[in-house]
Design an enzyme around this catalytic site. Structure first.
Site, mmCIF file in Angstrom:
data_model
loop_
_atom_site.group_PDB
_atom_site.id
_atom_site.type_symbol
_atom_site.label_atom_id
_atom_site.label_comp_id
_atom_site.label_asym_id
_atom_site.label_seq_id
_atom_site.Cartn_x
_atom_site.Cartn_y
_atom_site.Cartn_z
ATOM 1 N N ASP A 5 0.828 -1.199 0.000
ATOM 2 C CA ASP A 5 0.000 0.000 0.000
ATOM 3 C C ASP A 5 0.869 1.258 0.000
ATOM 4 O OD1 ASP A 5 -2.761 1.205 0.632
ATOM 5 O OD2 ASP A 5 -1.494 2.045 2.205
ATOM 6 N N GLU A 17 1.260 -0.623 -5.033
ATOM 7 C CA GLU A 17 0.217 0.377 -5.231
ATOM 8 C C GLU A 17 0.891 1.736 -5.267
ATOM 9 O OE1 GLU A 17 -3.502 2.841 -3.483
ATOM 10 O OE2 GLU A 17 -1.681 2.475 -2.365
HETATM 11 C C1 GLC Z 1 -4.239 3.305 -0.146
HETATM 12 C C2 GLC Z 1 -5.539 2.556 0.078
HETATM 13 C C3 GLC Z 1 -6.571 3.481 0.630
HETATM 14 C C4 GLC Z 1 -6.064 4.102 1.915
HETATM 15 C C5 GLC Z 1 -4.703 4.780 1.682
HETATM 16 C C6 GLC Z 1 -4.066 5.230 2.980
HETATM 17 O O1 GLC Z 1 -4.363 4.259 -1.123
HETATM 18 O O2 GLC Z 1 -5.955 1.955 -1.120
HETATM 19 O O3 GLC Z 1 -7.784 2.819 0.852
HETATM 20 O O4 GLC Z 1 -6.978 5.043 2.394
HETATM 21 O O5 GLC Z 1 -3.806 3.881 1.071
HETATM 22 O O6 GLC Z 1 -3.655 4.147 3.746
#
Ligand code: GLC
Ligand code: CA
Length: 621
Positions: A215, A257
């Site tokens: 993430d 991500e």
């Molecule tokens: C990523 C997740 C999202 C979350 C963010 C902060 O973008 O997909 O849902 O709010 O990280 O942790």
């Protein structure tokens, strides 16, 4: 039964297919929203285990679980207060081990979210860090006497936060955070933080997880004069992480991500020594733009800007996920267009995007949904499905933040959508009850019973995709066509010897992981009695020659369209349509003409003459 204390826990499934993720179909599951086994109104790990049979029937290869760790739940669990445990709402570590065992037996792998960038402000590390300037964890987070540093770093959640710095009255300093002000960023300039995170990674891989979605991975470091995104230090850390994992845990995957432009995204693959996979963020809104504009250009343009990736790597592509339809990586003009087209009611907007699911975005148009799924399953990359989109589930834009797209999975027309036996008032979120997308009309039970449902269609499409490895590992060549509404390309089989996957037998995905369930073999405790799940309407035999190119032709317009395709390179081959195995006239020397219905698409195997009319075998003579 393996348990979390079993030293053997976490043995790799050991299938000899280190790049399985290049052919896999992923399915994103918020455990909380999937199925509630103990009737407390919240989905849990045992509930997910009970539904593995459904996921196996659907034909997905790998689940991605949203964060399952203890958390105050102020950001859907991305605000973690303990990385080493399971949120008590969701179950126990032993429940996870049972789930992993059962999934692996069924040929399904499981990866989970790992949030390395930040913690909850309730994490004991932060409580200690803020307590003084001299405690042992004083510099585990990023502290400053003022809020002036790194002005180039943008604020991500612009709808809620105004700065990346927040004043902490306890310590009397500001702390740095890229997301909510209750999510302080960890300080990776401190080697102890990296070591602690590696320990966490090992803990979960030892239990048998097949990898992580990393993430917010681009934000790990800050440097003066930079935006603090994708810095060389972040990539160096990813290489160290990958090395550690490769040394002890074969066949695990790291999925990045990073909401970045393609040229920056490819850096997360490194030289094949960072993440094996990375989400293709800019492609997603352009798919929606292309079908609304009825023009292929937004898609072909972004693909042409997407550099080659190392042979062992793979894009992760998606239509919708648990976040808003992000419009960060489009121009301002394009953003206005998307909002005007897809978020007519301002309540549908979230942050810089749109908080809606696939079906409502398309006004419930099934033909259009089929077209988008056909693109998702045939463009280069591994598709990541979002739970419920296989039913064309709806959303609830009146719920706060991104809860609009996180409502309970709709299993049946029974109480609480068949999601929970708890009281309605206990449910973590209300199920959809509107007349169009509500659970009375949209649910798994009804769609399993109806052979013409979207669910059965999706299942058949996944079967077809699986019989042609080209969709996962093949090359991609666009086909010239003068009609701008038509997007055509050929998925060309991967050359033998490339990246070690040539020669994989098609249609073995079910047997890829671990030993298959033997008939009569005892099943793990907690498994429901096996019911016969409905068959989808039969597909004609499809040998799926891994050496045939596959031609994909899509009409992005809502009107019928003619297409003159330049298939000269494939002259002499016979297009055989993949769903019905119907042969079309052979490709001739000039342009090939095709008629496409509104939002229609065809996938063809381009069969060589010799395969259609093989030399008669000696014994037949
Ligand atoms: C990523 C997740 C999202 C979350 C963010 C902060 O973008 O997909 O849902 O709010 O990280 O942790
Ligand atoms: Ca529960």
């Amino acid at each position: 039964m393996r348990s979390s204390s079993d030293p053997k826990a976490g043995q790799s499934p050991g299938t000899g297919q280190p790049d399985w993720y290049r052919r896999a179909v992923f399915y994103e599951v918020p455990v909380r929203g999937f199925y509630d086994a103990n009737g407390d109104g919240i989905g849990d790990l045992r509930g997910l285990q009970e539904k593995l049979e459904y996921l196996q029937w659907l034909g997905v290869d790998c689940l991605w679980l949203l964060p399952f760790y203890p958390s105050p739940m102020r950001d859907g669990g991305y605000d973690i207060s303990d990385f080493m445990n399971i949120h008590p709402d969701l179950g126990t570590t032993d429940d996870l081990v049972l789930l992993l065992d059962d999934a692996h037996r069924r040929g399904i792998r499981i990866i989970a979210d790992l949030v390395m960038n930040h913690t909850s402000d309730e994490h004991p590390w932060f409580i200690e860090s803020r307590s003084s300037r001299t405690n042992p964890r004083a510099d585990w987070y990023v502290w400053s006497d003022d809020d002036k540093r790194w002005p180039e770093a943008r604020v991500v959640f612009v709808d809620v936060e105004t700065s990346n710095w927040t004043w902490d009255p306890v310590r009397g300093q500001f702390f740095w955070h890229r997301f909510y002000s209750h999510q302080p960023d960890l300080n990776y300039d401190n080697p102890d933080v990296e070591a602690a995170m590696l320990g966490i990674v090992r803990h979960w891989l030892d239990l048998g997880l097949d990898g992580f979605r990393l993430d917010a991975i681009s934000y790990l470091f800050q440097r003066d004069g930079t935006t603090g995104e994708s810095l060389p230090e972040t990539h160096a850390l990813l290489r160290r992480l990958r090395k550690e994992i490769d040394a002890a845990y074969p066949e695990r995957v790291l999925l990045a991500e990073a909401n970045q432009w393609p040229a920056d995204l490819v850096d997360f693959f490194g030289q094949g020594d960072e993440c094996q996979m990375c989400f293709h963020f800019p492609l997603m809104p352009r798919l929606f733009m292309a079908v609304r504009r009825e023009q292929r250009f937004p898609v072909t343009e972004i693909l042409s800007q997407s550099p080659e990736i190392p042979p062992t790597c793979q894009w992760a592509i998606f239509l919708r996920n648990h976040d808003e339809l992000s419009l960060e990586k489009v121009s301002e003009e394009e953003r206005d267009y998307m909002v005007a087209e897809y978020a007519k009611d301002p309540r549908m907007q979230r942050n810089l995007g749109i908080g809606r699911r696939l079906a409502p975005l398309l006004d419930g148009d099934r033909g259009l949904a089929e077209l988008l799924v056909a693109l998702l399953l045939s463009l280069p990359g591994s598709p990541v499905l979002y739970y419920g989109d296989e039913l064309l589930m709806g959303d609830n834009v009146y719920l706060g933040d991104r809860d609009s797209v996180r409502t309970p999975m709709q299993w049946s027309p029974d109480r609480n959508a068949g999601f929970s036996k708890g009281d309605f008032a206990q449910l973590y979120l209300p199920p959809l009850m509107d007349p169009v997308f509500g659970y009375q009309s949209v649910n798994v039970e009804a769609q399993q019973r109806s052979p013409s449902s979207f669910l059965h269609w999706m299942r058949r499409m996944l079967q077809v995709r699986k019989s042609y490895l080209q969709f996962g590992t093949g090359g991609f060549e666009t086909v010239d066509c003068a009609n701008p509404s038509v997007l055509a390309y050929v998925r060309v089989p991967e050359a033998h010897g490339q990246s070690g996957v040539a020669g994989d037998a098609p249609l073995t995905a079910r047997a890829e992981v671990g030993p298959a369930v033997q008939p009569g073999a005892p099943e793990s405790p907690g498994l429901p009695e096996s019911r016969a799940l409905p068959e989808s309407p039969a597909l004609p035999e499809s040998p799926g020659d891994p050496q045939s190119p596959v031609l994909c032709v899509h009409n992005l317009s809502r009107f019928a369209q003619p297409a003159w395709l330049d298939l000269v390179r494939w002259a002499g081959r016979t297009p055989v349509e993949l769903l019905g195995r119907v042969p079309f006239p052979p490709v001739a020397g000039g342009l090939t003409h095709m008629t496409l219905g509104p939002h229609g698409f065809y996938w063809f195997e381009l069969v060589a003459e010799s395969a259609l009319h093989p030399e008669p075998a000696l014994e037949d003579l």
